[in-house]
Design a protein around this motif. Structure first.
Motif, mmCIF file in Angstrom:
data_model
loop_
_atom_site.group_PDB
_atom_site.id
_atom_site.type_symbol
_atom_site.label_atom_id
_atom_site.label_comp_id
_atom_site.label_asym_id
_atom_site.label_seq_id
_atom_site.Cartn_x
_atom_site.Cartn_y
_atom_site.Cartn_z
ATOM 1 N N LEU A 159 -68.389 25.703 31.447
ATOM 2 C CA LEU A 159 -69.198 26.667 30.701
ATOM 3 C C LEU A 159 -70.039 25.870 29.713
ATOM 4 C CD1 LEU A 159 -66.604 29.498 29.891
ATOM 5 C CD2 LEU A 159 -68.057 29.225 31.905
ATOM 6 N N VAL A 160 -71.357 26.023 29.811
ATOM 7 C CA VAL A 160 -72.273 25.155 29.075
ATOM 8 C C VAL A 160 -73.234 25.993 28.235
ATOM 9 C CG1 VAL A 160 -74.030 23.350 29.328
ATOM 10 C CG2 VAL A 160 -72.156 23.506 30.984
ATOM 11 N N ALA A 161 -73.410 25.599 26.974
ATOM 12 C CA ALA A 161 -74.427 26.241 26.129
ATOM 13 C C ALA A 161 -75.222 25.147 25.444
ATOM 14 C CB ALA A 161 -73.766 27.147 25.100
ATOM 15 N N SER A 162 -76.533 25.239 25.505
ATOM 16 C CA SER A 162 -77.447 24.236 24.917
ATOM 17 C C SER A 162 -77.115 22.814 25.378
ATOM 18 C CB SER A 162 -77.397 24.284 23.390
ATOM 19 O OG SER A 162 -77.490 25.605 22.937
ATOM 20 N N GLY A 163 -76.792 22.666 26.644
ATOM 21 C CA GLY A 163 -76.543 21.335 27.194
ATOM 22 C C GLY A 163 -75.184 20.751 26.868
ATOM 23 N N LYS A 164 -74.368 21.444 26.084
ATOM 24 C CA LYS A 164 -73.046 20.935 25.706
ATOM 25 C C LYS A 164 -71.955 21.765 26.368
ATOM 26 C CE LYS A 164 -74.666 17.880 22.753
ATOM 27 N NZ LYS A 164 -75.624 17.169 23.598
ATOM 28 N N VAL A 165 -70.871 21.096 26.736
ATOM 29 C CA VAL A 165 -69.775 21.786 27.407
ATOM 30 C C VAL A 165 -68.947 22.567 26.389
ATOM 31 C CG1 VAL A 165 -67.703 21.480 28.814
ATOM 32 C CG2 VAL A 165 -69.677 20.008 29.196
ATOM 33 N N LEU A 166 -68.834 23.872 26.600
ATOM 34 C CA LEU A 166 -67.998 24.713 25.731
ATOM 35 C C LEU A 166 -66.558 24.697 26.198
ATOM 36 C CD1 LEU A 166 -70.059 28.029 25.425
ATOM 37 C CD2 LEU A 166 -69.958 26.155 23.792
ATOM 38 N N ALA A 167 -66.407 24.819 27.512
ATOM 39 C CA ALA A 167 -65.054 24.911 28.065
ATOM 40 C C ALA A 167 -65.084 24.539 29.531
ATOM 41 C CB ALA A 167 -64.511 26.325 27.896
ATOM 42 N N PHE A 168 -63.929 24.201 30.035
ATOM 43 C CA PHE A 168 -63.773 23.872 31.449
ATOM 44 C C PHE A 168 -62.685 24.763 32.010
ATOM 45 C CE2 PHE A 168 -61.625 21.166 34.725
ATOM 46 C CZ PHE A 168 -62.652 21.222 35.661
ATOM 47 N N ILE A 169 -63.006 25.458 33.090
ATOM 48 C CA ILE A 169 -62.004 26.316 33.726
ATOM 49 C C ILE A 169 -61.573 25.614 35.012
ATOM 50 C CG2 ILE A 169 -61.551 28.591 34.716
ATOM 51 C CD1 ILE A 169 -63.959 29.552 32.933
ATOM 52 N N PRO A 170 -60.430 24.940 34.971
ATOM 53 C CA PRO A 170 -60.031 24.160 36.147
ATOM 54 C C PRO A 170 -59.512 25.044 37.269
ATOM 55 C CG PRO A 170 -58.359 23.971 34.427
ATOM 56 C CD PRO A 170 -59.449 24.849 33.878
ATOM 57 N N ASN A 171 -59.805 24.663 38.514
ATOM 58 C CA ASN A 171 -59.132 25.291 39.657
ATOM 59 C C ASN A 171 -57.849 24.492 39.914
ATOM 60 O OD1 ASN A 171 -59.970 22.941 40.905
ATOM 61 N ND2 ASN A 171 -61.695 23.916 41.971
#
Lengths: 135, 263
Positions: A109-121
């Motif tokens: 999940l990305v906002a303004s080019g920066k990663v907010l969160a990662f939802i791993p499978n």
């Protein structure tokens, strides 16, 4: 003269550091492993059909942050929960546009080019964890 | 005036880490590009390890540009298939940011590469079966903790127990596994065996002015563990990933080395 000395010493200190490994320094707060998020309702896949979603609401639950995401093109939603560690220092408000980038190990999940969160499978979960060995 | 100068020098020292290529103490947001590259490298390393049939390997990353020292990789860890935390867990020593101390960590391969890498590539060195067996037994015991010295020095002398750098911790664990059973229980014994087995450290040339600057500005660099004459000659003998891989190959013809290339 003194100024020159400071500059010289500073450059010396920096050149010395390059002889070692600055990557041996640990700063766990820097690691995306702490940014792992979980989907508690709905599906990010169906929300992110167009690749971008909008934050509908942000709710604090204890230390955690629960973000309701809405598809940009339809009414589908997904609720993503970020742990307190991941949520720390995050500035996300209703109306923020979030890009969803699919990688083989999950979704970023990305906002303004920066990663907010990662939802791993499932594959992603095997790659991300972090704990200190108690001596 | 002197006090002012000390304050200025101290401030300059505090700024120094920000200007270097390796990890700093600042909290930096992860860029999408770095996250994608790191997760991809982690996944490819995981796959290579799975397909190799190994249960334990030594894995190196390229945390900063050390090409002027002839080095490609900067930091090494042990990676273990059967760790209780899950398949392929990295065990390594990390310098607690901005301090002179280190601790041991268990991490996923993703975390290992999500660290502001200079280049997204890895080297995996797999010892022969017998050494792997011994390493796996050690990792399930207190040996890694017993062989850890928390006083950290980025340029620690290879044959002193005063400090320890991350790669030295890996090397001494390898020594415990590759030496005759029961011969290596402590760091002193590990280093005694490494000398007898002709481990050759890498020599980095660090002149007097640079040594002075490093001591003034950096909590995690020291030189007082090096033999006086070598130190005065600016010859700093330390443990690097390349020295460990070279030693493994000399010791154990069954050693296999793989590159997980940058894409």
């Amino acid at each position: 003269m003194k100024r020159l000395m400071i500059a010289t010493l500073l450059s010396i200190a920096m050149s010395a550091s390059h002889a070692g490994d600055a990557s041996q320094a640990s700063n766990p707060s820097n690691a995306i492993g702490d940014m792992s998020a979980t989907v508690v309702a709905g599906s990010v896949l169906s929300v992110a059909v167009t690749g971008s979603v909008v934050v509908a609401s942000v709710k604090e639950i204890g230390d955690d942050l629960e973000i309701l995401l809405e598809g940009a093109s339809d009414a589908s939603t997904a609720t993503v929960r970020l742990s307190g560690k991941a949520a720390k220092g995050l500035s996300v408000a209703a109306g923020t546009v979030v890009q969803v980038t699919a990688v083989s190990t999950g979704h970023l999940l990305v906002a303004s080019g920066k990663v907010l969160a990662f939802i791993p499978n499932e594959a992603g979960k095997a790659l991300l964890h972090h704990s200190r060995v108690e001596g | 005036m002197k006090r002012l100068l000390i304050c200025l020098l101290f401030a300059a020292g505090c700024l120094a880490p920000r200007a270097q290529a390796g990890q700093t103490c600042e909290e930096k947001p992860v860029t999408v590009q770095d996250a994608v590259k790191a997760l991809d490298l982690a996944e490819r390393s995981f796959k290579l390890l799975d397909e190799s049939g190994a249960q334990v390997a030594l894995i190196s990353r390229a945390g900063q540009d050390l090409s002027k020292y002839g080095l490609r990789f900067s930091h090494m860890a042990i990676v273990w298939r059967d760790h209780p935390e899950g398949r392929w867990t990295v065990v390594h020593e990390l310098n607690d940011c901005g301090s002179a101390n280190s601790a041991l960590y268990n991490e996923g391969l993703g975390n290992f590469f999500l660290n502001d890498m200079y280049r997204y590539e890895a080297e995996i060195a797999i010892p022969g079966e017998a050494v792997q067996q011994r390493l796996a037994q050690q990792l399930a015991s207190r040996t890694p903790v017993r062989l850890h010295q928390k006083r950290y020095n980025m340029l620690s002398y290879a044959f002193s127990t005063q400090y320890q750098n991350s790669n030295q911790w890996v090397l001494e664990n390898y020594a415990a596994a590759a030496s005759p059973q029961g011969q290596v229980e402590t760091r002193e014994e590990a280093q005694k065996w490494l000398r007898s087995a002709r481990f050759r450290p890498i020599t980095v040339e660090v002149n007097a002015a640079t040594r002075l600057g490093a001591r003034m500005f950096r909590a995690n660099v020291a030189f007082d563990d090096h033999p006086f004459d070598r130190r005065m000659a600016g010859q700093i003998d330390t443990v690097t990933t390349s020295a460990i891989v070279r030693f493994m190959k000399d010791q154990d013809p069954a050693t296999r080395v793989f590159l997980v290339p940058a894409l």
